[in-house]
Design an enzyme around this catalytic site. Structure first.
Site, PDB file in Angstrom:
ATOM      1  N   LYS A 183      -2.108  -1.522  -3.786  1.00  0.00           N
ATOM      2  CA  LYS A 183      -2.985  -0.391  -3.714  1.00  0.00           C
ATOM      3  C   LYS A 183      -2.338   1.118  -3.922  1.00  0.00           C
ATOM      4  CE  LYS A 183      -6.019   2.054  -0.558  1.00  0.00           C
ATOM      5  NZ  LYS A 183      -6.438   1.946   0.739  1.00  0.00           N
TER       6      LYS A 183
ATOM      7  N   LYS B 149       0.811  -1.095   0.064  1.00  0.00           N
ATOM      8  CA  LYS B 149      -0.019   0.060  -0.055  1.00  0.00           C
ATOM      9  C   LYS B 149       0.954   1.279   0.019  1.00  0.00           C
ATOM     10  CE  LYS B 149      -3.551   2.500   2.643  1.00  0.00           C
ATOM     11  NZ  LYS B 149      -4.520   2.551   3.568  1.00  0.00           N
TER      12      LYS B 149
HETATM   13  C1  PBG Z   1      -6.950   3.902   5.098  1.00  0.00           C
HETATM   14  C2  PBG Z   1      -7.565   3.495   3.879  1.00  0.00           C
HETATM   15  C3  PBG Z   1      -7.434   4.330   2.805  1.00  0.00           C
HETATM   16  C4  PBG Z   1      -7.941   3.783   1.789  1.00  0.00           C
HETATM   17  C5  PBG Z   1      -8.519   2.539   2.047  1.00  0.00           C
HETATM   18  N1  PBG Z   1      -8.187   2.384   3.530  1.00  0.00           N
HETATM   19  C6  PBG Z   1      -6.894   5.749   2.663  1.00  0.00           C
HETATM   20  C7  PBG Z   1      -5.523   6.137   3.244  1.00  0.00           C
HETATM   21  O1  PBG Z   1      -4.586   5.218   3.563  1.00  0.00           O
HETATM   22  O2  PBG Z   1      -5.361   7.281   3.785  1.00  0.00           O
HETATM   23  C8  PBG Z   1      -8.127   4.135   0.115  1.00  0.00           C
HETATM   24  C9  PBG Z   1      -9.296   3.825  -0.878  1.00  0.00           C
HETATM   25  C10 PBG Z   1      -9.302   4.489  -1.777  1.00  0.00           C
HETATM   26  O3  PBG Z   1      -8.676   5.693  -2.113  1.00  0.00           O
HETATM   27  O4  PBG Z   1     -10.407   4.221  -2.725  1.00  0.00           O
HETATM   28  N2  PBG Z   1      -6.816   2.724   6.112  1.00  0.00           N
END
Ligand code: PBG
Length: 331
Positions: free
Chosen positions: A255, A201
């Site tokens: 992601k 991520k």
């Molecule tokens: C945070 C989380 C995020 C997303 C999913 N879980 C955002 C972040 O890390 O700030 C993003 C998903 C998206 O942008 O569609 N735990």
């Protein structure tokens, strides 16, 4: 290995008709490849559109159950849930995440009651519950503390599993949390609750609309670069994946999605495990903006981007276009 050359070999022969193109397709996309992320909000019969995610809304628990029925009827196998926690329930330590009657748990139960046959994936991280918008417990400098956070995440995962979650998806990027969650799930008898680790991520600029949707954009202090990956790095993503698999992850996620297709492919080739991609909120918004500007056709863009994930080796994709795509694919 190509043996013949032009004109004996004409690559266009196979592309000359619809039936032949269908016959030669190397990948298929079906509704069963899709996971639909849904935002849950308090109240009854409430639908709140999210302006930075045109076409996406937050739904109250009763309406979430209706969305689940709709998804199931279209052949979408799994939903991913994210809560919009009211400001007064947010706190420094995100304690609401551990409330067995929180919005998330009520939504899980409502979906499982309404549609027992659909999978429910839940996000493990504290950002929807903290007053500072970070994914974990912070010290005086705002640094997210790894081990203190992990202890809370383990409890959060257990609360979600007890409410009926099928897949626990830790998105927090703390070190060691997959192993700790797996141990807790085994000890508490949740042997068949899966873990899909948000293993690779990235600290991405594509999460903005999501943060609006869960109500953490305005309150977020600082960035998430001390725990999420640097977009410059690929090797580091592979090490993260290796660790999460060693700790017991059943599947892994990359992601964001499209900008990181190279990572999807590398993870698939190196580990040969189920890989999922999250086509995140900023990707969705970008595509919708292109459509609104007349730059492309929504249906074609949606199907092409989703097929790209299959070609890259993904087992499935989390996408806000899941229902639209499933309709196009004619489940
Ligand atoms: C945070 C989380 C995020 C997303 C999913 N879980 C955002 C972040 O890390 O700030 C993003 C998903 C998206 O942008 O569609 N735990």
């Amino acid at each position: 290995m190509t043996t013949a050359s032009y004109p004996a070999l004409r690559m266009r022969r196979a592309r000359a008709s619809t039936w032949s193109r269908a016959l030669h397709a190397e990948n298929v996309l079906t509704p069963a490849d899709l996971i639909w992320p849904l935002f849950v909000t308090e109240g009854r019969a409430v639908e709140t559109p999210i302006t930075t995610l045109p076409g996406v809304s937050r739904w109250s628990v009763d309406l979430i159950a209706t969305r689940a029925k709709e998804a199931y009827a279209l052949g979408i196998p799994c939903l991913a849930l994210f809560p919009h926690t009211p400001v007064d329930l947010r706190s420094e330590d995100g304690g609401e995440a551990l409330n067995p009657d929180n919005l998330m748990c009520r939504a899980i139960k409502a979906i499982k009651d309404a549609v027992p046959g659909i999978g429910v994936l839940t996000d493990v991280a504290l950002d929807p519950y903290t007053s500072h918008g970070q994914d974990g417990i912070v010290d005086e400098e705002g640094y997210v503390l790894n081990d203190e956070t992990m202890a809370v995440l383990v409890e959060q995962a257990l609360v979600q599993a007890q409410a009926g979650a099928d897949i626990i998806a830790p998105s927090d990027m703390m070190d060691g949390r997959v192993g700790a969650i797996r141990r807790e799930l085994e000890e508490s008898g949740h042997h068949n609750v899966q873990i899909m680790a948000y293993a690779a991520k990235y600290a991405s600029a594509f999460y903005g609309p999501f943060r609006d949707a869960v109500g953490s954009r305005g309150i977020l202090k600082g960035d998430k670069k001390s725990y999420q990956l640097d977009p410059a790095n690929g090797e580091e993503a592979l090490r993260e994946v290796a660790l999460d698999l060693a700790e017991g992850a059943d599947s892994v996620m990359v992601k964001p999605g499209l900008p990181y297709l190279d990572i999807c492919r590398r993870v698939k080739e190196r580990f040969q495990v189920p890989v999922f991609a999250y086509q995140v909120s900023g990707e969705y918004a970008m595509l919708e903006a292109a459509v609104a500007a007349g730059a492309g056709d929504r249906d074609a863009l949606v199907l092409e981007t989703l097929m790209a994930f299959k070609r890259a080796g993904c087992s499935g994709v989390l996408t806000y276009h899941a229902v639209h795509a499933a309709r196009l694919l004619g489940a």
